[in-house]
Write a protein that holds these residues in place. Structure first.
Motif, PDB file in Angstrom:
ATOM      1  N   VAL A 262     102.837  53.694   3.669  1.00  0.00           N
ATOM      2  CA  VAL A 262     101.567  53.060   3.303  1.00  0.00           C
ATOM      3  C   VAL A 262     100.464  54.130   3.215  1.00  0.00           C
ATOM      4  O   VAL A 262      99.681  54.153   2.256  1.00  0.00           O
ATOM      5  CB  VAL A 262     101.179  51.949   4.301  1.00  0.00           C
ATOM      6  CG1 VAL A 262      99.755  51.477   4.074  1.00  0.00           C
ATOM      7  CG2 VAL A 262     102.160  50.787   4.199  1.00  0.00           C
ATOM      8  N   PHE A 263     100.423  55.013   4.193  1.00  0.00           N
ATOM      9  CA  PHE A 263      99.446  56.105   4.190  1.00  0.00           C
ATOM     10  C   PHE A 263      99.602  56.962   2.937  1.00  0.00           C
ATOM     11  O   PHE A 263      98.625  57.281   2.253  1.00  0.00           O
ATOM     12  CB  PHE A 263      99.618  56.961   5.455  1.00  0.00           C
ATOM     13  CG  PHE A 263      98.838  58.234   5.435  1.00  0.00           C
ATOM     14  CD1 PHE A 263      97.491  58.239   5.777  1.00  0.00           C
ATOM     15  CD2 PHE A 263      99.444  59.428   5.087  1.00  0.00           C
ATOM     16  CE1 PHE A 263      96.763  59.421   5.756  1.00  0.00           C
ATOM     17  CE2 PHE A 263      98.725  60.611   5.059  1.00  0.00           C
ATOM     18  CZ  PHE A 263      97.383  60.613   5.395  1.00  0.00           C
ATOM     19  N   LEU A 264     100.848  57.322   2.621  1.00  0.00           N
ATOM     20  CA  LEU A 264     101.103  58.178   1.461  1.00  0.00           C
ATOM     21  C   LEU A 264     100.778  57.473   0.147  1.00  0.00           C
ATOM     22  O   LEU A 264     100.274  58.103  -0.791  1.00  0.00           O
ATOM     23  CB  LEU A 264     102.556  58.661   1.473  1.00  0.00           C
ATOM     24  CG  LEU A 264     102.892  59.638   2.595  1.00  0.00           C
ATOM     25  CD1 LEU A 264     104.397  59.844   2.699  1.00  0.00           C
ATOM     26  CD2 LEU A 264     102.167  60.960   2.390  1.00  0.00           C
ATOM     27  N   LEU A 265     101.047  56.193   0.069  1.00  0.00           N
ATOM     28  CA  LEU A 265     100.672  55.440  -1.134  1.00  0.00           C
ATOM     29  C   LEU A 265      99.163  55.482  -1.345  1.00  0.00           C
ATOM     30  O   LEU A 265      98.689  55.662  -2.474  1.00  0.00           O
ATOM     31  CB  LEU A 265     101.151  53.989  -1.025  1.00  0.00           C
ATOM     32  CG  LEU A 265     102.627  53.764  -1.303  1.00  0.00           C
ATOM     33  CD1 LEU A 265     103.065  52.397  -0.775  1.00  0.00           C
ATOM     34  CD2 LEU A 265     102.913  53.883  -2.794  1.00  0.00           C
ATOM     35  N   ARG A 266      98.417  55.342  -0.267  1.00  0.00           N
ATOM     36  CA  ARG A 266      96.957  55.434  -0.377  1.00  0.00           C
ATOM     37  C   ARG A 266      96.530  56.820  -0.863  1.00  0.00           C
ATOM     38  O   ARG A 266      95.648  56.962  -1.708  1.00  0.00           O
ATOM     39  CB  ARG A 266      96.307  55.125   0.968  1.00  0.00           C
ATOM     40  CG  ARG A 266      96.283  53.665   1.291  1.00  0.00           C
ATOM     41  CD  ARG A 266      95.350  53.350   2.471  1.00  0.00           C
ATOM     42  NE  ARG A 266      95.318  51.926   2.686  1.00  0.00           N
ATOM     43  CZ  ARG A 266      95.985  51.291   3.652  1.00  0.00           C
ATOM     44  NH1 ARG A 266      96.691  51.965   4.518  1.00  0.00           N
ATOM     45  NH2 ARG A 266      95.910  49.975   3.757  1.00  0.00           N
ATOM     46  N   LYS A 267      97.162  57.849  -0.311  1.00  0.00           N
ATOM     47  CA  LYS A 267      96.821  59.218  -0.699  1.00  0.00           C
ATOM     48  C   LYS A 267      97.144  59.471  -2.169  1.00  0.00           C
ATOM     49  O   LYS A 267      96.352  60.096  -2.889  1.00  0.00           O
ATOM     50  CB  LYS A 267      97.569  60.238   0.180  1.00  0.00           C
ATOM     51  CG  LYS A 267      97.040  60.304   1.588  1.00  0.00           C
ATOM     52  CD  LYS A 267      95.623  60.799   1.559  1.00  0.00           C
ATOM     53  CE  LYS A 267      95.079  61.052   2.937  1.00  0.00           C
ATOM     54  NZ  LYS A 267      93.667  61.441   2.899  1.00  0.00           N
ATOM     55  N   VAL A 268      98.288  59.023  -2.624  1.00  0.00           N
ATOM     56  CA  VAL A 268      98.672  59.209  -4.028  1.00  0.00           C
ATOM     57  C   VAL A 268      97.649  58.527  -4.932  1.00  0.00           C
ATOM     58  O   VAL A 268      97.225  59.084  -5.944  1.00  0.00           O
ATOM     59  CB  VAL A 268     100.096  58.664  -4.295  1.00  0.00           C
ATOM     60  CG1 VAL A 268     100.366  58.514  -5.779  1.00  0.00           C
ATOM     61  CG2 VAL A 268     101.132  59.587  -3.663  1.00  0.00           C
TER      62      VAL A 268
ATOM     63  N   ALA B 250     104.389  44.206   6.603  1.00  0.00           N
ATOM     64  CA  ALA B 250     104.073  43.520   5.346  1.00  0.00           C
ATOM     65  C   ALA B 250     102.567  43.421   5.153  1.00  0.00           C
ATOM     66  O   ALA B 250     102.056  43.590   4.038  1.00  0.00           O
ATOM     67  CB  ALA B 250     104.712  42.132   5.324  1.00  0.00           C
ATOM     68  N   ARG B 251     101.831  43.167   6.236  1.00  0.00           N
ATOM     69  CA  ARG B 251     100.371  43.088   6.164  1.00  0.00           C
ATOM     70  C   ARG B 251      99.798  44.429   5.704  1.00  0.00           C
ATOM     71  O   ARG B 251      98.836  44.477   4.919  1.00  0.00           O
ATOM     72  CB  ARG B 251      99.785  42.698   7.511  1.00  0.00           C
ATOM     73  CG  ARG B 251      98.276  42.526   7.472  1.00  0.00           C
ATOM     74  CD  ARG B 251      97.642  42.207   8.824  1.00  0.00           C
ATOM     75  NE  ARG B 251      98.152  40.961   9.385  1.00  0.00           N
ATOM     76  CZ  ARG B 251      98.932  40.866  10.474  1.00  0.00           C
ATOM     77  NH1 ARG B 251      99.284  41.959  11.121  1.00  0.00           N
ATOM     78  NH2 ARG B 251      99.332  39.709  10.918  1.00  0.00           N
ATOM     79  N   GLU B 252     100.367  45.525   6.178  1.00  0.00           N
ATOM     80  CA  GLU B 252      99.892  46.852   5.775  1.00  0.00           C
ATOM     81  C   GLU B 252     100.101  47.082   4.279  1.00  0.00           C
ATOM     82  O   GLU B 252      99.222  47.596   3.593  1.00  0.00           O
ATOM     83  CB  GLU B 252     100.601  47.944   6.578  1.00  0.00           C
ATOM     84  CG  GLU B 252     100.261  47.938   8.042  1.00  0.00           C
ATOM     85  CD  GLU B 252      98.799  48.271   8.303  1.00  0.00           C
ATOM     86  OE1 GLU B 252      98.248  49.170   7.638  1.00  0.00           O
ATOM     87  OE2 GLU B 252      98.210  47.608   9.176  1.00  0.00           O
ATOM     88  N   TYR B 253     101.276  46.718   3.775  1.00  0.00           N
ATOM     89  CA  TYR B 253     101.542  46.866   2.344  1.00  0.00           C
ATOM     90  C   TYR B 253     100.617  45.967   1.537  1.00  0.00           C
ATOM     91  O   TYR B 253     100.106  46.378   0.494  1.00  0.00           O
ATOM     92  CB  TYR B 253     103.000  46.565   2.014  1.00  0.00           C
ATOM     93  CG  TYR B 253     103.938  47.678   2.387  1.00  0.00           C
ATOM     94  CD1 TYR B 253     104.043  48.830   1.605  1.00  0.00           C
ATOM     95  CD2 TYR B 253     104.741  47.600   3.515  1.00  0.00           C
ATOM     96  CE1 TYR B 253     104.906  49.866   1.946  1.00  0.00           C
ATOM     97  CE2 TYR B 253     105.609  48.617   3.866  1.00  0.00           C
ATOM     98  CZ  TYR B 253     105.682  49.751   3.074  1.00  0.00           C
ATOM     99  OH  TYR B 253     106.536  50.767   3.414  1.00  0.00           O
ATOM    100  N   ALA B 254     100.380  44.755   2.000  1.00  0.00           N
ATOM    101  CA  ALA B 254      99.462  43.849   1.305  1.00  0.00           C
ATOM    102  C   ALA B 254      98.059  44.431   1.252  1.00  0.00           C
ATOM    103  O   ALA B 254      97.315  44.198   0.298  1.00  0.00           O
ATOM    104  CB  ALA B 254      99.455  42.482   1.981  1.00  0.00           C
TER     105      ALA B 254
END
Length: 115
Positions: A77-83, A11-15
């Motif tokens: 989370v990594f892929l969301l950042r990349k997108v 959850a911390r990563e998504y936040a």
């Protein structure tokens, strides 16, 4: 069961994806606090020391899934950042979008609900 499925580290990563880091930290703090309070209340009402103590088979099943779901969540989370990096105004054109959508489906299937 929902509390057992939740992982505050993930959850911390998504936040951390929040555009405003202070807002992300604040929201995470609220969620983590409510999660802890909810777990404590459930344990007190159920008079037990761990979630799902009355259903060890389910607890074991969820624990086994964590080995797969944790890495998928971190990958997501990594892929969301990349997108977001490629073109925040047109995410559908990102080469990272298909892998991101696959993680969404994989996590939902692994959790056996919508994730």
């Amino acid at each position: 069961m929902a509390l057992s499925k939740s992982d505050m580290d993930i959850a911390r990563e998504y936040a951390g994806l929040c555009v405003d880091p202070d807002t992300g930290k604040h929201v995470y703090g609220l969620i983590a606090s409510e999660h802890r309070l909810s777990v404590d209340c459930i344990l007190e009402v159920a008079d037990t020391d761990r979630l799902l103590a009355e259903n060890p088979a389910l607890a074991d099943s969820l624990h086994r899934r964590d080995a797969y779901l944790g890495p998928l969540n971190y990958l997501q989370v990594f892929l969301l950042r990349k997108v977001r990096e490629i073109d925040p105004n047109n995410p559908a054109e990102s080469p990272w979008m298909k892998p991101l959508l696959r993680t969404i489906n994989a996590i939902a299937a692994g959790m056996r609900n919508t994730g």
